[in-house]
Each structure stands twice: as structure tokens, then as C-alpha cells.
Design a protein around this motif. Structure first.
Motif, PDB file in Angstrom:
ATOM      1  N   LYS A 150       0.826  -1.212   0.000  1.00  0.00           N
ATOM      2  CA  LYS A 150       0.000   0.000   0.000  1.00  0.00           C
ATOM      3  C   LYS A 150       0.860   1.261   0.000  1.00  0.00           C
ATOM      4  CE  LYS A 150      -3.836  -2.325   2.207  1.00  0.00           C
ATOM      5  NZ  LYS A 150      -4.663  -2.469   3.374  1.00  0.00           N
ATOM      6  N   HIS A 151       1.886   1.270  -0.835  1.00  0.00           N
ATOM      7  CA  HIS A 151       2.784   2.408  -1.032  1.00  0.00           C
ATOM      8  C   HIS A 151       3.652   2.736   0.179  1.00  0.00           C
ATOM      9  CE1 HIS A 151       0.715   3.057  -4.786  1.00  0.00           C
ATOM     10  NE2 HIS A 151      -0.430   3.098  -4.140  1.00  0.00           N
ATOM     11  N   ARG A 152       3.742   1.846   1.146  1.00  0.00           N
ATOM     12  CA  ARG A 152       4.561   2.070   2.340  1.00  0.00           C
ATOM     13  C   ARG A 152       5.526   0.898   2.506  1.00  0.00           C
ATOM     14  NH1 ARG A 152       2.449   6.439   1.870  1.00  0.00           N
ATOM     15  NH2 ARG A 152       1.090   7.475   3.332  1.00  0.00           N
ATOM     16  N   ILE A 153       6.719   1.182   3.007  1.00  0.00           N
ATOM     17  CA  ILE A 153       7.688   0.122   3.237  1.00  0.00           C
ATOM     18  C   ILE A 153       7.287  -0.683   4.468  1.00  0.00           C
ATOM     19  CG2 ILE A 153       9.261   1.627   4.529  1.00  0.00           C
ATOM     20  CD1 ILE A 153      11.542  -0.042   3.119  1.00  0.00           C
ATOM     21  N   VAL A 154       7.293  -2.007   4.323  1.00  0.00           N
ATOM     22  CA  VAL A 154       6.911  -2.880   5.433  1.00  0.00           C
ATOM     23  C   VAL A 154       8.039  -3.822   5.840  1.00  0.00           C
ATOM     24  CG1 VAL A 154       4.437  -2.782   4.964  1.00  0.00           C
ATOM     25  CG2 VAL A 154       5.825  -4.565   3.874  1.00  0.00           C
ATOM     26  N   GLY A 155       9.131  -3.832   5.064  1.00  0.00           N
ATOM     27  CA  GLY A 155      10.247  -4.702   5.407  1.00  0.00           C
ATOM     28  C   GLY A 155      11.333  -4.658   4.360  1.00  0.00           C
ATOM     29  N   MET A 156      12.361  -5.469   4.599  1.00  0.00           N
ATOM     30  CA  MET A 156      13.491  -5.573   3.684  1.00  0.00           C
ATOM     31  C   MET A 156      13.871  -7.045   3.551  1.00  0.00           C
ATOM     32  SD  MET A 156      14.872  -2.477   2.817  1.00  0.00           S
ATOM     33  CE  MET A 156      16.645  -2.494   2.773  1.00  0.00           C
ATOM     34  N   VAL A 157      14.222  -7.432   2.329  1.00  0.00           N
ATOM     35  CA  VAL A 157      14.778  -8.758   2.080  1.00  0.00           C
ATOM     36  C   VAL A 157      16.279  -8.565   1.903  1.00  0.00           C
ATOM     37  CG1 VAL A 157      14.866 -10.726   0.514  1.00  0.00           C
ATOM     38  CG2 VAL A 157      12.678  -9.595   0.959  1.00  0.00           C
ATOM     39  N   SER A 158      17.066  -9.346   2.627  1.00  0.00           N
ATOM     40  CA  SER A 158      18.521  -9.245   2.531  1.00  0.00           C
ATOM     41  C   SER A 158      19.115 -10.600   2.169  1.00  0.00           C
ATOM     42  CB  SER A 158      19.112  -8.776   3.863  1.00  0.00           C
ATOM     43  OG  SER A 158      18.980  -9.803   4.833  1.00  0.00           O
ATOM     44  N   GLU A 159      20.398 -10.595   1.846  1.00  0.00           N
ATOM     45  CA  GLU A 159      21.095 -11.853   1.579  1.00  0.00           C
ATOM     46  C   GLU A 159      20.991 -12.787   2.782  1.00  0.00           C
ATOM     47  OE1 GLU A 159      24.941 -11.406  -1.093  1.00  0.00           O
ATOM     48  OE2 GLU A 159      24.894  -9.961   0.557  1.00  0.00           O
ATOM     49  N   ALA A 160      21.092 -12.233   3.980  1.00  0.00           N
ATOM     50  CA  ALA A 160      21.017 -13.059   5.190  1.00  0.00           C
ATOM     51  C   ALA A 160      19.659 -13.748   5.301  1.00  0.00           C
ATOM     52  CB  ALA A 160      21.285 -12.208   6.428  1.00  0.00           C
ATOM     53  N   ASP A 161      18.591 -13.040   4.936  1.00  0.00           N
ATOM     54  CA  ASP A 161      17.257 -13.650   4.951  1.00  0.00           C
ATOM     55  C   ASP A 161      17.214 -14.830   3.987  1.00  0.00           C
ATOM     56  OD1 ASP A 161      16.200 -11.688   6.722  1.00  0.00           O
ATOM     57  OD2 ASP A 161      15.835 -10.348   5.025  1.00  0.00           O
ATOM     58  N   LEU A 162      17.779 -14.617   2.805  1.00  0.00           N
ATOM     59  CA  LEU A 162      17.779 -15.668   1.790  1.00  0.00           C
ATOM     60  C   LEU A 162      18.607 -16.864   2.238  1.00  0.00           C
ATOM     61  CD1 LEU A 162      18.182 -13.428  -1.371  1.00  0.00           C
ATOM     62  CD2 LEU A 162      16.075 -14.458  -0.494  1.00  0.00           C
ATOM     63  N   ALA A 163      19.739 -16.594   2.877  1.00  0.00           N
ATOM     64  CA  ALA A 163      20.610 -17.670   3.346  1.00  0.00           C
ATOM     65  C   ALA A 163      19.894 -18.563   4.352  1.00  0.00           C
ATOM     66  CB  ALA A 163      21.879 -17.090   3.955  1.00  0.00           C
ATOM     67  N   LYS A 164      19.014 -17.974   5.136  1.00  0.00           N
ATOM     68  CA  LYS A 164      18.273 -18.739   6.140  1.00  0.00           C
ATOM     69  C   LYS A 164      17.136 -19.557   5.526  1.00  0.00           C
ATOM     70  CE  LYS A 164      18.989 -15.213   9.661  1.00  0.00           C
ATOM     71  NZ  LYS A 164      18.328 -14.131  10.389  1.00  0.00           N
ATOM     72  N   GLU A 165      16.576 -19.074   4.422  1.00  0.00           N
ATOM     73  CA  GLU A 165      15.351 -19.652   3.898  1.00  0.00           C
ATOM     74  C   GLU A 165      15.498 -20.520   2.650  1.00  0.00           C
ATOM     75  OE1 GLU A 165      12.480 -19.467   5.556  1.00  0.00           O
ATOM     76  OE2 GLU A 165      13.500 -18.272   7.084  1.00  0.00           O
ATOM     77  N   LEU A 166      16.488 -20.243   1.822  1.00  0.00           N
ATOM     78  CA  LEU A 166      16.602 -20.951   0.545  1.00  0.00           C
ATOM     79  C   LEU A 166      17.359 -22.271   0.697  1.00  0.00           C
ATOM     80  CD1 LEU A 166      17.539 -18.081  -1.943  1.00  0.00           C
ATOM     81  CD2 LEU A 166      15.338 -19.231  -1.722  1.00  0.00           C
ATOM     82  N   PRO A 167      16.990 -23.264  -0.103  1.00  0.00           N
ATOM     83  CA  PRO A 167      17.803 -24.484  -0.138  1.00  0.00           C
ATOM     84  C   PRO A 167      19.204 -24.138  -0.649  1.00  0.00           C
ATOM     85  CG  PRO A 167      15.782 -24.734  -1.452  1.00  0.00           C
ATOM     86  CD  PRO A 167      15.847 -23.314  -0.991  1.00  0.00           C
ATOM     87  N   ASP A 168      20.193 -24.901  -0.245  1.00  0.00           N
ATOM     88  CA  ASP A 168      21.590 -24.605  -0.581  1.00  0.00           C
ATOM     89  C   ASP A 168      21.822 -24.411  -2.075  1.00  0.00           C
ATOM     90  OD1 ASP A 168      22.242 -24.657   2.074  1.00  0.00           O
ATOM     91  OD2 ASP A 168      23.137 -26.665   2.032  1.00  0.00           O
ATOM     92  N   ASN A 169      21.232 -25.277  -2.906  1.00  0.00           N
ATOM     93  CA  ASN A 169      21.470 -25.171  -4.350  1.00  0.00           C
ATOM     94  C   ASN A 169      20.893 -23.880  -4.923  1.00  0.00           C
ATOM     95  OD1 ASN A 169      18.823 -26.174  -3.972  1.00  0.00           O
ATOM     96  ND2 ASN A 169      18.827 -27.157  -5.972  1.00  0.00           N
ATOM     97  N   LYS A 170      19.720 -23.473  -4.450  1.00  0.00           N
ATOM     98  CA  LYS A 170      19.104 -22.239  -4.938  1.00  0.00           C
ATOM     99  C   LYS A 170      19.883 -21.020  -4.445  1.00  0.00           C
ATOM    100  CE  LYS A 170      14.670 -20.449  -6.074  1.00  0.00           C
ATOM    101  NZ  LYS A 170      13.527 -21.011  -6.720  1.00  0.00           N
TER     102      LYS A 170
END
Length: 131
Positions: A99-119
Motif C-alpha cells: 500500500k505504497h509504504r515500506i513494510v520490510g526488507m529482504v537481505s542476503e542473510a534472509d535468503l541464506a536462512k530460507e533458501l535451499p543450498d542449491n538455490k
């Protein structure tokens, strides 16, 4: 995603930005305007390279002067969409907007925690591969 990203105001100085980064233990901050809308992002590296190394005054240089990287994703975007934007623009942090407002940020660290190793390995390779 880190929810509830705190913004630095576009008229606030870089010393305040650096102190906020220190206090929040982050390496970047979204820059928001008086209308509370995203204007860009500032990183700790931006402060060092574009202010300190150039001999500018941290107290007189405002965040809005270094606003860059107006790339974001919608809150309802898939992980794949966020990854694609980060890869396409060669960025390590991606603001999330709702809704035109910032609600968060995605960072490399977030991805490292959530993505499978190959991805994750594929993403890192694409992000850091020479253009």
C-alpha cells in the motif's frame, strides 16, 4: 524478510543515518520522504565512499543526497520474483512495499536462512558474477 524496516528521513544527516545503522545493527536504511514514501536506500558503504572519502561533512550532508536504488517488490511477491529483481539489479537488499509504504526488507542473510543450498548458491553466483 525483516519486517518493520526503519527509515531515515530524506532531510536527516548522514551522522544520524550512521548512528541508526549502528543501533539497529544493519548495513543499509531505506530513505523515506516527508510523505513516508520510499525515496531510495543508503548503505554504510555509501556513507564511507560518497561522504567521508570525499571530505564531506557528515552533519551537513543529508540522506536524500545519496538516495539511490529505487527498486522494490510488493509484499505479495513470490521469493522467485524477489530473487529475480535482486539479480537483475545486482542488489543485496530489497525493500518490500505494501500500500505504497515500506513494510520490510529482504537481505542476503534472509535468503541464506530460507533458501535451499542449491538455490542460494545459484543466486549468489548470479549476483556476484561479472556483468
Amino acid at each position: 524478510m525483516h519486517q518493520g524496516a526503519e527509515c531515515i528521513g530524506e532531510h536527516e544527516n548522514l551522522r544520524t543515518a550512521a548512528q541508526m545503522m549502528r543501533d539497529l545493527s544493519v548495513g543499509s536504511l531505506p530513505i523515506c520522504g516527508d510523505d513516508d514514501r520510499l525515496k531510495g536506500i543508503i548503505t554504510d558503504r555509501d556513507i564511507v565512499i560518497k561522504c567521508c572519502a570525499e571530505g564531506k561533512d557528515l552533519d551537513r550532508t543529508i540522506a536524500g543526497e545519496l538516495a539511490r536504488g529505487l527498486v522494490w517488490c510488493e509484499a505479495g511477491s513470490s521469493v522467485e520474483e524477489a530473487l529475480e529483481k535482486m539479480e537483475q539489479h545486482q542488489i543485496k537488499r530489497l525493500p518490500v512495499i505494501e500500500k505504497h509504504r515500506i513494510v520490510g526488507m529482504v537481505s542476503e542473510a534472509d535468503l541464506a536462512k530460507e533458501l535451499p543450498d542449491n538455490k542460494l548458491a545459484e543466486f549468489v553466483h548470479r549476483l556476484y558474477a561479472p556483468a
